[in-house]
Write an enzyme that holds these catalytic residues in place. Structure first.
Site, PDB file in Angstrom:
ATOM      1  N   THR A 156      66.259   5.532 -25.909  1.00 46.07           N
ATOM      2  CA  THR A 156      65.313   6.036 -24.892  1.00 46.07           C
ATOM      3  C   THR A 156      63.900   5.961 -25.491  1.00 46.07           C
ATOM      4  O   THR A 156      63.266   4.919 -25.398  1.00 46.07           O
ATOM      5  CB  THR A 156      65.662   7.477 -24.435  1.00 46.07           C
ATOM      6  OG1 THR A 156      65.757   8.330 -25.568  1.00 46.07           O
ATOM      7  CG2 THR A 156      66.956   7.492 -23.661  1.00 46.07           C
ATOM      8  N   LYS A 182      71.406   7.411 -31.183  1.00 43.73           N
ATOM      9  CA  LYS A 182      70.089   7.345 -30.544  1.00 43.73           C
ATOM     10  C   LYS A 182      69.464   8.730 -30.568  1.00 43.73           C
ATOM     11  O   LYS A 182      70.169   9.742 -30.676  1.00 43.73           O
ATOM     12  CB  LYS A 182      70.169   6.814 -29.116  1.00 43.73           C
ATOM     13  CG  LYS A 182      70.924   7.649 -28.120  1.00 43.73           C
ATOM     14  CD  LYS A 182      70.192   8.737 -27.409  1.00 43.73           C
ATOM     15  CE  LYS A 182      68.816   8.386 -26.948  1.00 43.73           C
ATOM     16  NZ  LYS A 182      68.193   9.584 -26.277  1.00 43.73           N
ATOM     17  N   THR A 193      74.386  15.212 -32.353  1.00 41.05           N
ATOM     18  CA  THR A 193      73.062  14.709 -32.006  1.00 41.05           C
ATOM     19  C   THR A 193      73.028  14.262 -30.567  1.00 41.05           C
ATOM     20  O   THR A 193      74.020  14.320 -29.861  1.00 41.05           O
ATOM     21  CB  THR A 193      72.668  13.515 -32.859  1.00 41.05           C
ATOM     22  OG1 THR A 193      71.326  13.170 -32.519  1.00 41.05           O
ATOM     23  CG2 THR A 193      73.549  12.319 -32.561  1.00 41.05           C
ATOM     24  N   GLU A 280      59.856  11.212 -32.906  1.00 37.31           N
ATOM     25  CA  GLU A 280      58.686  10.887 -32.091  1.00 37.31           C
ATOM     26  C   GLU A 280      57.403  11.125 -32.874  1.00 37.31           C
ATOM     27  O   GLU A 280      57.104  12.241 -33.279  1.00 37.31           O
ATOM     28  CB  GLU A 280      58.723  11.695 -30.794  1.00 37.31           C
ATOM     29  CG  GLU A 280      59.805  11.169 -29.858  1.00 37.31           C
ATOM     30  CD  GLU A 280      60.037  12.038 -28.636  1.00 37.31           C
ATOM     31  OE1 GLU A 280      60.667  11.522 -27.700  1.00 37.31           O
ATOM     32  OE2 GLU A 280      59.608  13.194 -28.622  1.00 37.31           O
ATOM     33  N   ASN A 404      55.087  12.765 -25.792  1.00 40.41           N
ATOM     34  CA  ASN A 404      55.705  13.766 -24.932  1.00 40.41           C
ATOM     35  C   ASN A 404      54.819  14.204 -23.785  1.00 40.41           C
ATOM     36  O   ASN A 404      55.284  14.843 -22.842  1.00 40.41           O
ATOM     37  CB  ASN A 404      56.178  14.961 -25.765  1.00 40.41           C
ATOM     38  CG  ASN A 404      57.427  14.589 -26.521  1.00 40.41           C
ATOM     39  OD1 ASN A 404      58.444  14.303 -25.895  1.00 40.41           O
ATOM     40  ND2 ASN A 404      57.335  14.529 -27.829  1.00 40.41           N
ATOM     41  N   SER A 409      55.740   9.078 -17.428  1.00 37.62           N
ATOM     42  CA  SER A 409      54.826   8.248 -16.634  1.00 37.62           C
ATOM     43  C   SER A 409      55.057   6.776 -16.903  1.00 37.62           C
ATOM     44  O   SER A 409      55.886   6.399 -17.706  1.00 37.62           O
ATOM     45  CB  SER A 409      53.380   8.642 -16.924  1.00 37.62           C
ATOM     46  OG  SER A 409      53.149   8.662 -18.309  1.00 37.62           O
TER      47      SER A 409
END
Lengths: 409, 409
Positions: A156, A182, A193, A280, A404, A409
């Site tokens: 993702t 992932k 996870t 991230e 985040n 969007s």
């Protein structure tokens, strides 16, 4: 951006006899993206899983638990990205079941023999028509050497696919272990996870498989965090196709059980650490080891307090040896009778704090040198026992906020 | 940047008879900055405080506790910024005591009648010579109408000074209440805030004062968070100079006790909320109300899980109604027997989630409208009881990362 994380090496992604994988583009959320994966498991395999402890667990997690509990042999897994099917109530459960029924009909098995997995945005309706429409192409794609494509299809916000494998000798027979995972955000697994799957052709009894899944999760995914957010969809499944010719493993304490567990744990740790390396916005990979505790649990509690502190994480991002922030996190970790005068702090080999105060020999430039590294070991000595534990995490950067703030969007 | 936070209004910062304040620039960390404050308290006052639960509590916090425990009347407070004197071991304690001795000598009182407070960088040596050198100028500056200057002198990463006051009738007498506070980061008070001081000329017995300090902290500073990091230096002190002419308050349950407590709680809440409004990088002020819990404690636990989630906080920053993140945080808040099908979620007046799933009547544009506001009320209904609680927090923005990656430079 990721920290010292390479794309998967196809040479170590061993086909697992008895496990075939198919991938397709079903257009679940966006077009032209691999987003639907089927895993087909030959009859006779041992399969076990552990799942998120989030009480708001997603519909597919609920269905996985129920299907595993029926005791019918698991024969297939169905994994979609683009939609988490979480926070979707009764309708979400019905949709998860319907996707299992659709795949079961194609395979001529029971719906309860299918495990469903979803990952993506929470509180959106799962578009089952697109999943059903994509199944024939996914099934047509099924083959044993499709691990790399599957690792790409379950991504993702991941920037790098995550897949590792190893071979190990069990009772004179070479068995293979391959796993994919992932996850990059909403990462603070509590039992497992976001998505992790490890398969082997080793022969393992179903009872042992349950214990194995728990111990592997405990030693890998339950020791990582990116942002402290425990996902609604965390799922970790281990599959033994039982097609290798060694004598079946009926105890993890046997030599064969230990050998298999250690080999699988190695793969699980690589997957779990890969999630942190691809956290991230991550620019640093940080191992936090806490020693000298009374219990392993309190060591992990302290390690997580450090790993979750936004102030510690931003200091790592800035390569700023503002190390009092680590001491502050140790102090609020929740050990009610902690004595600060017993605490030492090390950054790699640099002895920063001594008996709760600044080490007189500590020089800022030494701390600075370590903080600039991409991989940093934090070691806290609590001075109140002999237990220890380790947690892996990453820093908190501008890119975390950007990712985040822009995710949907 | 701060959220709807104005500079203090001098007209509501009432002088408190019996409490004089002096401020100076002592050059503790940086030059040309007000960084040293003395608060001089007439004999006969009631003083009580609550302090951080961080086990790594700073030297001045330890000394405050010890000095309050001696039972000698507190006659002065000494507050420095630029250095937290935390993580400094025995040397830090000795230095905190020496500053108390220095001020006591000037005032001809005992060192145990002085409360020291420090805020700034952790694990640096407190420069006591500069503090001692600054004392004469601070003492020369002492007067009752110096609250505004004091609120400025205790700022660190604060962008706006924080001071509020109110007058209230007690037994036919007008009494004044004035408070100042500081804090913007490392904010998740556990008993108190970074620094908060409230004084009144009301007459309150010392026993009642202890209870009052606890109840005020509980209703204000213990309900805010910026980043979840509990500071080593949190201190909240209330002073009653006992110079108003009403009959002394000997019980908080009396009409006068209630009137005073509510008035002081109003000031405490304004200070606590001001800290969130000025939270590092904050662009939004968010009130999180959790209702329908079995206990107030579990409601607060859920509220804090939401308030600490980096994913929730970045969604607020982005004005993105990615509200599944709130449900996920509710789910991992730690209520083991939480039933997700009982949960409703509101954003201001917008009913987002119904019985654990998306409300069929919820429209994304309604969520979007609320998310764009600078002030947002999140309301979670747990559906398992009648208890409720509220926590105030802010969003997580790029500026938070910038501020904390640059703090020491």
């Amino acid at each position: 951006m990721s920290v010292n994380l390479s794309v998967p090496n196809p040479a170590e992604l061993f086909p697992i006899p008895g496990v075939r994988i198919g991938v397709t583009e079903a257009g679940i959320r966006k077009a032209n993206r691999k987003d639907l994966t089927v895993v087909l498991i030959d009859e006779g395999a041992s399969v076990s899983g552990v799942f998120t402890q989030n009480r708001f667990c997603a519909a597919p997690v609920q269905i996985c638990r129920e299907h595993l509990a029926t005791g019918q042999g698991i024969r297939a897994m169905l994994i979609n990205t683009g939609n988490a099917n979480a926070g979707t109530g009764e309708d979400g459960r019905a949709r998860a079941i319907r996707t299992c029924q659709a795949l079961a009909a194609q395979l001529n098995i029971e719906a309860a023999q299918v495990l469903p997995f979803s990952t993506g945005v929470i509180m959106e309706t799962l578009p089952i028509e697109r999943i059903e429409a994509g199944l024939p192409a996914a099934l047509a794609d099924a083959k044993t050497d499709n691990w790399l494509r599957a690792s790409e299809a379950i991504m993702t916000t991941d920037t790098v696919a995550k897949a590792f494998g190893v071979q190990v000798q069990i009772g004179g027979v070479t068995v293979s272990i391959t796993g994919i995972g992932k996850g990059a955000g909403m990462i603070r697994p509590n039992m497992a996870t976001m998505l992790g799957f490890i398969a082997t052709d080793a022969s393992v009894s179903q009872d042992v498989m349950k214990q194995l899944a728990l111990e592997l999760a405990e030693g890998s995914f339950n020791r990582v965090t990116v942002d402290g957010d425990t996902s609604t969809n965390d799922s970790f499944v281990v599959i033994a196709s039982n097609q290798a010719s060694h004598a079946p493993i009926t105890s993890l304490d046997s030599a064969a059980g230990q050998a298999l567990k250690q080999a699988m744990l190695g793969v699980a740790k690589q997957l779990a650490q890969a999630i942190v390396r691809d956290g991230e916005g991550a620019t640093k990979f940080i191992a936090i080891q806490v020693e000298g505790g009374q219990t392993q649990a309190e060591c992990r509690q302290v390690a997580y307090a450090i790993a979750h502190s936004p102030l510690v994480k931003t200091a790592f991002f800035a390569s700023d040896p503002n190390l009092g922030r680590i001491l502050a996190a140790v102090g609020y970790a929740g050990i009610a009778d902690l004595d600060q005068t017993g605490i030492d702090l090390y950054l790699d080999d640099v002895h920063v704090a001594l008996k709760g105060g600044r080490n007189p020999n500590y020089r800022e430039e030494d701390g600075q040198r370590v903080m600039k590294q991409a991989e940093i070991a934090v070691r806290v000595v609590l001075g109140r026992g002999t237990a220890s534990d380790t947690v892996w995490t990453c820093d908190l950067s501008h890119d975390y906020v950007t990712i985040n703030a822009d995710y949907r969007s």
